[in-house]
Write a protein that holds these residues in place. Structure first.
Motif, PDB file in Angstrom:
ATOM      1  N   MET A  79     -54.887 -65.239  22.639  1.00  7.74           N
ATOM      2  CA  MET A  79     -54.866 -65.142  21.175  1.00  7.74           C
ATOM      3  C   MET A  79     -53.465 -65.436  20.632  1.00  7.74           C
ATOM      4  O   MET A  79     -52.472 -64.939  21.156  1.00  7.74           O
ATOM      5  CB  MET A  79     -55.302 -63.746  20.731  1.00  7.74           C
ATOM      6  N   LEU A  80     -53.401 -66.243  19.578  1.00  5.89           N
ATOM      7  CA  LEU A  80     -52.143 -66.520  18.886  1.00  5.89           C
ATOM      8  C   LEU A  80     -52.127 -65.671  17.620  1.00  5.89           C
ATOM      9  O   LEU A  80     -52.256 -66.157  16.506  1.00  5.89           O
ATOM     10  CB  LEU A  80     -52.029 -68.009  18.566  1.00  5.89           C
ATOM     11  N   ALA A  81     -51.971 -64.357  17.826  1.00  6.17           N
ATOM     12  CA  ALA A  81     -52.197 -63.372  16.764  1.00  6.17           C
ATOM     13  C   ALA A  81     -50.915 -63.019  16.029  1.00  6.17           C
ATOM     14  O   ALA A  81     -50.511 -61.857  15.957  1.00  6.17           O
ATOM     15  CB  ALA A  81     -52.830 -62.118  17.356  1.00  6.17           C
ATOM     16  N   ALA A  82     -50.270 -64.019  15.446  1.00  5.73           N
ATOM     17  CA  ALA A  82     -49.009 -63.773  14.748  1.00  5.73           C
ATOM     18  C   ALA A  82     -49.184 -62.868  13.533  1.00  5.73           C
ATOM     19  O   ALA A  82     -48.287 -62.094  13.193  1.00  5.73           O
ATOM     20  CB  ALA A  82     -48.382 -65.101  14.319  1.00  5.73           C
ATOM     21  N   ASP A  83     -50.324 -62.949  12.853  1.00  5.03           N
ATOM     22  CA  ASP A  83     -50.597 -62.109  11.689  1.00  5.03           C
ATOM     23  C   ASP A  83     -51.225 -60.780  12.083  1.00  5.03           C
ATOM     24  O   ASP A  83     -50.950 -59.745  11.470  1.00  5.03           O
ATOM     25  CB  ASP A  83     -51.533 -62.832  10.713  1.00  5.03           C
ATOM     26  N   MET A  94     -40.810 -63.141  13.308  1.00  2.89           N
ATOM     27  CA  MET A  94     -40.429 -64.524  12.996  1.00  2.89           C
ATOM     28  C   MET A  94     -40.687 -65.449  14.175  1.00  2.89           C
ATOM     29  O   MET A  94     -41.165 -66.574  14.005  1.00  2.89           O
ATOM     30  CB  MET A  94     -38.959 -64.563  12.577  1.00  2.89           C
ATOM     31  N   LEU A  95     -40.373 -64.976  15.385  1.00  2.00           N
ATOM     32  CA  LEU A  95     -40.620 -65.796  16.570  1.00  2.00           C
ATOM     33  C   LEU A  95     -42.112 -66.051  16.765  1.00  2.00           C
ATOM     34  O   LEU A  95     -42.514 -67.136  17.171  1.00  2.00           O
ATOM     35  CB  LEU A  95     -40.039 -65.114  17.811  1.00  2.00           C
ATOM     36  N   ALA A  96     -42.930 -65.048  16.466  1.00  2.00           N
ATOM     37  CA  ALA A  96     -44.380 -65.204  16.618  1.00  2.00           C
ATOM     38  C   ALA A  96     -44.912 -66.287  15.690  1.00  2.00           C
ATOM     39  O   ALA A  96     -45.703 -67.145  16.101  1.00  2.00           O
ATOM     40  CB  ALA A  96     -45.077 -63.880  16.338  1.00  2.00           C
ATOM     41  N   TYR A  97     -44.495 -66.262  14.423  1.00  2.00           N
ATOM     42  CA  TYR A  97     -44.954 -67.277  13.472  1.00  2.00           C
ATOM     43  C   TYR A  97     -44.488 -68.678  13.876  1.00  2.00           C
ATOM     44  O   TYR A  97     -45.251 -69.647  13.831  1.00  2.00           O
ATOM     45  CB  TYR A  97     -44.459 -66.953  12.065  1.00  2.00           C
ATOM     46  N   GLU A  98     -43.228 -68.765  14.270  1.00  2.00           N
ATOM     47  CA  GLU A  98     -42.682 -70.072  14.646  1.00  2.00           C
ATOM     48  C   GLU A  98     -43.365 -70.599  15.908  1.00  2.00           C
ATOM     49  O   GLU A  98     -43.663 -71.792  16.014  1.00  2.00           O
ATOM     50  CB  GLU A  98     -41.177 -69.958  14.870  1.00  2.00           C
ATOM     51  N   SER A 144     -45.171 -50.353   8.739  1.00  2.00           N
ATOM     52  CA  SER A 144     -43.918 -50.674   9.430  1.00  2.00           C
ATOM     53  C   SER A 144     -43.808 -52.153   9.792  1.00  2.00           C
ATOM     54  O   SER A 144     -42.778 -52.599  10.291  1.00  2.00           O
ATOM     55  CB  SER A 144     -43.796 -49.829  10.705  1.00  2.00           C
ATOM     56  N   THR A 145     -44.881 -52.920   9.555  1.00  2.00           N
ATOM     57  CA  THR A 145     -44.831 -54.360   9.825  1.00  2.00           C
ATOM     58  C   THR A 145     -43.758 -54.984   8.940  1.00  2.00           C
ATOM     59  O   THR A 145     -43.765 -54.811   7.720  1.00  2.00           O
ATOM     60  CB  THR A 145     -46.189 -55.014   9.557  1.00  2.00           C
ATOM     61  N   VAL A 146     -42.841 -55.721   9.543  1.00  2.00           N
ATOM     62  CA  VAL A 146     -41.635 -56.132   8.826  1.00  2.00           C
ATOM     63  C   VAL A 146     -41.841 -57.328   7.908  1.00  2.00           C
ATOM     64  O   VAL A 146     -41.101 -57.509   6.946  1.00  2.00           O
ATOM     65  CB  VAL A 146     -40.490 -56.437   9.821  1.00  2.00           C
ATOM     66  N   LEU A 147     -42.823 -58.179   8.195  1.00  2.00           N
ATOM     67  CA  LEU A 147     -43.073 -59.341   7.353  1.00  2.00           C
ATOM     68  C   LEU A 147     -44.512 -59.297   6.844  1.00  2.00           C
ATOM     69  O   LEU A 147     -45.406 -58.840   7.557  1.00  2.00           O
ATOM     70  CB  LEU A 147     -42.844 -60.639   8.137  1.00  2.00           C
ATOM     71  N   PRO A 148     -44.741 -59.741   5.615  1.00  2.00           N
ATOM     72  CA  PRO A 148     -46.119 -59.754   5.098  1.00  2.00           C
ATOM     73  C   PRO A 148     -46.987 -60.719   5.895  1.00  2.00           C
ATOM     74  O   PRO A 148     -46.526 -61.754   6.371  1.00  2.00           O
ATOM     75  CB  PRO A 148     -45.944 -60.226   3.654  1.00  2.00           C
ATOM     76  N   THR A 149     -48.255 -60.361   6.058  1.00  2.00           N
ATOM     77  CA  THR A 149     -49.182 -61.203   6.796  1.00  2.00           C
ATOM     78  C   THR A 149     -50.123 -61.916   5.838  1.00  2.00           C
ATOM     79  O   THR A 149     -50.386 -61.438   4.736  1.00  2.00           O
ATOM     80  CB  THR A 149     -50.012 -60.382   7.793  1.00  2.00           C
ATOM     81  N   ARG A 176     -57.940 -63.280   8.481  1.00  2.00           N
ATOM     82  CA  ARG A 176     -56.666 -63.995   8.601  1.00  2.00           C
ATOM     83  C   ARG A 176     -56.966 -65.408   9.092  1.00  2.00           C
ATOM     84  O   ARG A 176     -57.226 -65.636  10.268  1.00  2.00           O
ATOM     85  CB  ARG A 176     -55.748 -63.246   9.565  1.00  2.00           C
ATOM     86  N   ALA A 177     -56.922 -66.339   8.159  1.00  2.00           N
ATOM     87  CA  ALA A 177     -57.389 -67.706   8.430  1.00  2.00           C
ATOM     88  C   ALA A 177     -56.474 -68.491   9.360  1.00  2.00           C
ATOM     89  O   ALA A 177     -56.927 -69.422  10.037  1.00  2.00           O
ATOM     90  CB  ALA A 177     -57.545 -68.461   7.109  1.00  2.00           C
TER      91      ALA A 177
END
Length: 410
Positions: A79-83, A94-98, A144-149, A176-177
């Motif tokens: 799974m590429l579950a960045a969100d 940030m690394l997960a999204y990139e 506590s999630t640091v960036l909005p999903t 989460r599309a």
């Protein structure tokens, strides 16, 4: 495959129709046991690093003690579950999204150079809830999630229209599309195959790896097939990484966390009951794969390093999955397997240069996000080897010796 790619392919190609050609690779490499960089570990992380270095024209040898992707990478759900994943540090988020973005960008080239389809699909993930209280509890835990999903709310009616296969008792779900998934072993093998096409050497079955270092830094590795010399060594050996680093006086502890996964398949006449999106619930995940299977995971057993599949674990998974997708009860059971993930005391991977041993780098401890973080890890390690600093790359929090400096270890 393009004419350029065919021209680069070597006679000792790692994978032909999915089969490993280890003997030919060994024969090809003997007599030339030197490279600018040696990568220790043939999981998805090590293979991604070899691919990135080879794509930049660097000389690299990848060594694996067993077979490519036969350890932790073979137990991942892909799974590429960045969100959907909960990250508590900005750098990891940030690394997960990139990395997710890079994996989509790499897909075409990886498949072209390796001849292996990685099964990448972007159908989105849903996180379902049985009632409003459950949803609120989940939302509170994510504060506590640091960036909005990127996510939207599907109420009961919307959810039943978009996912008619889900339980009618479901209150609603977050969708989460941008989330996607792939076949993890295929990804690792595609990285390895593409790296070799671009000139890297990949050797399986290399045992007894010992680091060779002196006062000036790393000199190479001693192995069951002889001595390999180099300027840089990247230890990407998962749970074995910590043991290898002890050889040069570094204590980078890892904790094994066992997980079990089951694969099922729906008959054609039951296709309406098969999920077409990944269900990422709090107690189970259900992942429809490109090969027609649906993977269900995963148990989490800290401190366990065996790879035995238990009846209790699989029963728990299947029962939890059927609670969300009732049609699973009519599906055919295909197989089950277990693997061990490498965790670290602070939950962050060991990623960077070892300051006390020049030329030595680490890239392990990714726990449950090795597949997701593979692409960005490969890029970052290539940047570090090229001379960029951890501070410059924004990953100083992940430096290998950080725990020693904080005196967490005695």
């Amino acid at each position: 495959m393009s004419r350029e790619a065919r021209g680069r392919r070597r006679s000792g190609s790692l994978y032909r129709n999915g089969a490993a050609c280890t003997t030919q690779i060994r024969g090809e490499i003997r007599g030339k046991l030197h490279a600018e960089t040696i990568v220790v570990g043939g999981g998805v992380i090590g293979c991604a690093i070899a691919y990135e270095l080879a794509s930049r024209g660097k000389e690299v040898i990848l060594i694996e003690r067993a077979r490519i992707a036969s350890e932790t990478s073979s137990a991942a759900a892909g799974m590429l579950a960045a969100d959907s994943e909960t990250f508590h540090t900005t750098v990891m988020s940030m690394l997960a999204y990139e990395s997710r973005k890079r994996l989509h960008q790499q897909k075409e080239q990886l498949e072209l150079l390796s001849g292996i389809e990685i099964g990448l699909q972007q159908s989105g993930f849903i996180t379902p809830f049985r009632n409003e209280a459950e949803m609120k509890k989940y939302s509170d835990s994510r504060r506590s999630t640091v960036l909005p999903t990127e996510q939207i709310w599907w109420d009961h009616s919307k959810l039943q229209r978009e996912a008619p296969w889900i339980s009618k008792e479901t209150f609603g779900a977050l969708y989460r599309a941008s989330e996607s998934e792939l076949l993890p072993v295929n990804l690792a093998r595609a990285y390895a195959g593409a790296a070799q096409t671009m000139g890297a050497k990949v050797i399986e079955g290399v045992q007894n790896v010992s680091l060779i270092a002196d006062s000036s830094g790393i000199q190479g590795v001693e192995t069951s097939i002889g001595r390999l010399t180099c300027k840089h060594v990247v230890v990407a050996a998962g749970l074995q990484g910590g043991e290898i680093l002890k050889q040069v006086g570094l204590n980078l502890p890892t904790l094994p966390v066992k997980g079990e996964i089951a694969a099922i398949q729906f008959a054609k006449h039951d296709a309406d009951y098969r999920p077409d999106k990944t269900v990422y619930a709090d107690n189970v995940y259900i992942v429809p794969k490109a090969n027609g299977e649906v993977w269900i995971g995963a148990t989490s057993l800290p401190g366990r390093s065996d790879r035995e599949v238990t009846v209790e674990g699989i029963q728990k998974l299947l029962a939890s999955a059927a609670g969300w997708v009732p049609g699973i009860q009519q599906a055919q059971f295909i197989r089950a397997w277990a693997g061990v993930r490498p965790s670290t005391p602070d939950g962050l991977p060991y990623l960077g240069a070892c300051k006390c041993v020049p030329g030595l780098y680490t890239a392990f401890g990714h726990y449950r996000n090795g597949i997701l973080l593979s692409a960005i890890t490969g890029s970052l390690m290539a940047d570090l080897i090229a001379g960029h600093s951890s501070e410059e790359l924004g990953i100083d929090e992940l430096r290998p010796e950080r725990l020693s400096r904080k005196e967490i270890m005695q």
